[in-house]
Scaffold this motif. Sequence first.
Motif, PDB file in Angstrom:
ATOM      1  N   ALA A  37       0.714  -1.064  -0.031  1.00  0.00           N
ATOM      2  CA  ALA A  37      -0.167   0.111  -0.067  1.00  0.00           C
ATOM      3  C   ALA A  37       0.739   1.270  -0.088  1.00  0.00           C
ATOM      4  CB  ALA A  37      -0.889  -0.046   1.064  1.00  0.00           C
ATOM      5  N   VAL A  38       1.837   1.301   0.710  1.00  0.00           N
ATOM      6  CA  VAL A  38       3.022   2.360   0.961  1.00  0.00           C
ATOM      7  C   VAL A  38       3.489   2.627  -0.670  1.00  0.00           C
ATOM      8  CG1 VAL A  38       5.153   3.196   1.777  1.00  0.00           C
ATOM      9  CG2 VAL A  38       3.346   2.139   3.393  1.00  0.00           C
ATOM     10  N   LEU A  39       3.905   1.523  -1.371  1.00  0.00           N
ATOM     11  CA  LEU A  39       4.506   1.917  -2.357  1.00  0.00           C
ATOM     12  C   LEU A  39       3.444   2.181  -3.721  1.00  0.00           C
ATOM     13  CD1 LEU A  39       6.937   1.339  -4.529  1.00  0.00           C
ATOM     14  CD2 LEU A  39       6.042  -1.190  -4.749  1.00  0.00           C
ATOM     15  N   VAL A  40       2.269   1.618  -3.693  1.00  0.00           N
ATOM     16  CA  VAL A  40       1.120   1.872  -4.585  1.00  0.00           C
ATOM     17  C   VAL A  40       0.995   3.565  -4.345  1.00  0.00           C
ATOM     18  CG1 VAL A  40      -1.057   1.451  -5.136  1.00  0.00           C
ATOM     19  CG2 VAL A  40       0.368  -0.430  -4.813  1.00  0.00           C
ATOM     20  N   VAL A  41       0.682   3.879  -3.022  1.00  0.00           N
ATOM     21  CA  VAL A  41       0.067   5.278  -2.942  1.00  0.00           C
ATOM     22  C   VAL A  41       1.091   6.122  -3.144  1.00  0.00           C
ATOM     23  CG1 VAL A  41      -1.238   6.557  -1.336  1.00  0.00           C
ATOM     24  CG2 VAL A  41      -1.907   4.233  -1.675  1.00  0.00           C
ATOM     25  N   GLY A  42       2.317   5.921  -2.320  1.00  0.00           N
ATOM     26  CA  GLY A  42       3.484   6.776  -2.436  1.00  0.00           C
ATOM     27  C   GLY A  42       4.130   7.304  -3.800  1.00  0.00           C
ATOM     28  N   LEU A  43       3.938   6.114  -4.521  1.00  0.00           N
ATOM     29  CA  LEU A  43       4.581   6.403  -6.013  1.00  0.00           C
ATOM     30  C   LEU A  43       4.197   7.519  -6.933  1.00  0.00           C
ATOM     31  CD1 LEU A  43       6.812   5.456  -7.773  1.00  0.00           C
ATOM     32  CD2 LEU A  43       5.012   3.926  -8.944  1.00  0.00           C
ATOM     33  N   PRO A  44       2.843   7.769  -6.842  1.00  0.00           N
ATOM     34  CA  PRO A  44       2.335   8.771  -7.772  1.00  0.00           C
ATOM     35  C   PRO A  44       2.805  10.138  -6.997  1.00  0.00           C
ATOM     36  CG  PRO A  44       0.781   7.270  -7.638  1.00  0.00           C
ATOM     37  CD  PRO A  44       1.673   6.701  -6.584  1.00  0.00           C
ATOM     38  N   TYR A  45       2.640  10.185  -5.853  1.00  0.00           N
ATOM     39  CA  TYR A  45       3.336  11.509  -4.939  1.00  0.00           C
ATOM     40  C   TYR A  45       4.504  11.828  -5.274  1.00  0.00           C
ATOM     41  CZ  TYR A  45      -1.010  11.680  -2.103  1.00  0.00           C
ATOM     42  OH  TYR A  45      -2.274  11.940  -1.619  1.00  0.00           O
ATOM     43  N   LEU A  46       5.362  10.738  -5.385  1.00  0.00           N
ATOM     44  CA  LEU A  46       6.870  10.968  -5.760  1.00  0.00           C
ATOM     45  C   LEU A  46       7.138  11.428  -6.989  1.00  0.00           C
ATOM     46  CD1 LEU A  46       9.853  10.723  -4.748  1.00  0.00           C
ATOM     47  CD2 LEU A  46       9.745   8.115  -5.537  1.00  0.00           C
ATOM     48  N   VAL A  47       6.435  10.715  -8.053  1.00  0.00           N
ATOM     49  CA  VAL A  47       6.528  11.147  -9.341  1.00  0.00           C
ATOM     50  C   VAL A  47       6.004  12.570  -9.617  1.00  0.00           C
ATOM     51  CG1 VAL A  47       5.626  10.620 -11.971  1.00  0.00           C
ATOM     52  CG2 VAL A  47       6.363   8.874 -10.310  1.00  0.00           C
ATOM     53  N   ILE A  48       4.946  12.802  -9.017  1.00  0.00           N
ATOM     54  CA  ILE A  48       4.384  14.452  -9.264  1.00  0.00           C
ATOM     55  C   ILE A  48       5.184  15.404  -8.593  1.00  0.00           C
ATOM     56  CG2 ILE A  48       2.272  15.708  -8.952  1.00  0.00           C
ATOM     57  CD1 ILE A  48       0.635  13.125  -9.082  1.00  0.00           C
ATOM     58  N   PHE A  49       5.398  15.289  -7.325  1.00  0.00           N
ATOM     59  CA  PHE A  49       6.022  16.220  -6.781  1.00  0.00           C
ATOM     60  C   PHE A  49       7.574  16.280  -6.823  1.00  0.00           C
ATOM     61  CE2 PHE A  49       2.122  15.932  -4.093  1.00  0.00           C
ATOM     62  CZ  PHE A  49       1.698  17.248  -4.351  1.00  0.00           C
ATOM     63  N   GLY A  50       8.238  15.107  -6.979  1.00  0.00           N
ATOM     64  CA  GLY A  50       9.536  14.812  -7.721  1.00  0.00           C
ATOM     65  C   GLY A  50       9.812  15.682  -8.827  1.00  0.00           C
ATOM     66  N   GLY A  51       8.964  15.283  -9.798  1.00  0.00           N
ATOM     67  CA  GLY A  51       8.908  15.644 -11.288  1.00  0.00           C
ATOM     68  C   GLY A  51       8.818  17.087 -11.152  1.00  0.00           C
ATOM     69  N   TRP A  52       7.781  17.904 -10.567  1.00  0.00           N
ATOM     70  CA  TRP A  52       7.557  19.338 -10.357  1.00  0.00           C
ATOM     71  C   TRP A  52       8.802  20.056  -9.785  1.00  0.00           C
ATOM     72  CZ3 TRP A  52       2.588  21.405  -7.421  1.00  0.00           C
ATOM     73  CH2 TRP A  52       2.387  22.815  -7.670  1.00  0.00           C
ATOM     74  N   ALA A  53       9.308  19.370  -8.700  1.00  0.00           N
ATOM     75  CA  ALA A  53      10.654  20.021  -8.324  1.00  0.00           C
ATOM     76  C   ALA A  53      11.696  20.012  -9.379  1.00  0.00           C
ATOM     77  CB  ALA A  53      11.067  19.437  -6.812  1.00  0.00           C
TER      78      ALA A  53
END
Length: 240
Positions: free
Chosen positions: A216-232
């Motif tokens: 669950a941590v991987l499934v949910v956390g991945l989009p946040y990492l991609v979106i905000f990491g990509g934004w940064a």
Amino acid sequence: MEIASNNAAVAVSPLSALISMFYEPSATFQRLEPRPRAWVPLLLLIISSVAVMSWYFAVVDFPWLMDQFAGALKTVEEREAFAKTMTKSVLHFSTVASVVVMFPLMFAISGVYLMIVSKSMSQGMSFGKAFALSTWASVPGLLMLPLGAMQIMLNPSGQLEMSALNPLSLNQLVFHYDMAHPMAGLMDALSVTTFWSMFLMMIGFEVWAKVKRSTAVLVVGLPYLVIFGGWAAFVMATNS
């Protein structure tokens, strides 16, 4: 005993679920599973956001706000065009309209993602259930109603940027970038409630999709990492 437990789960009220989501999220998701009622948090989020924004535009010092927006634009031409087209009513309507459209669209995209990922695992979730999970995980966003109201009342002059309505953002808590700073948008978007909602979604996905917590941590956390990491990464690349 199991029958009594199931009846209690079906009978859980939306109000009790909203309250218990703050202190026992796992048990709350279990009780909500038979009848998630996604419309409850969705409508509350829309109504509370529209209420805060309407109050904000009723009291804000609009000439001052336009100066703040103009200062964030790079060229004189952009500033002149903005001044000609952006009135208080236009900005108010566009902001409220974006709130009304943004929440359902955001939850729908999240729901599609969770549905697709869950169906690749042992127990798939329907779109309706995944959509409901996204709405209930966003319950911490309701704190923006009292917090936004507090910010408005603490600034009787009306000289308050829209981003300041959320005192829990990383920008307000830590960085204090002005509107013209390249990282201001990202730091305004990252908030205590952002991480809180992510945590709730991890718990909800674990409970409803019947997966391990690490999954669950991987499934949910991945989009946040991609979106905000990509934004940064984009901000740093375009302003280096």
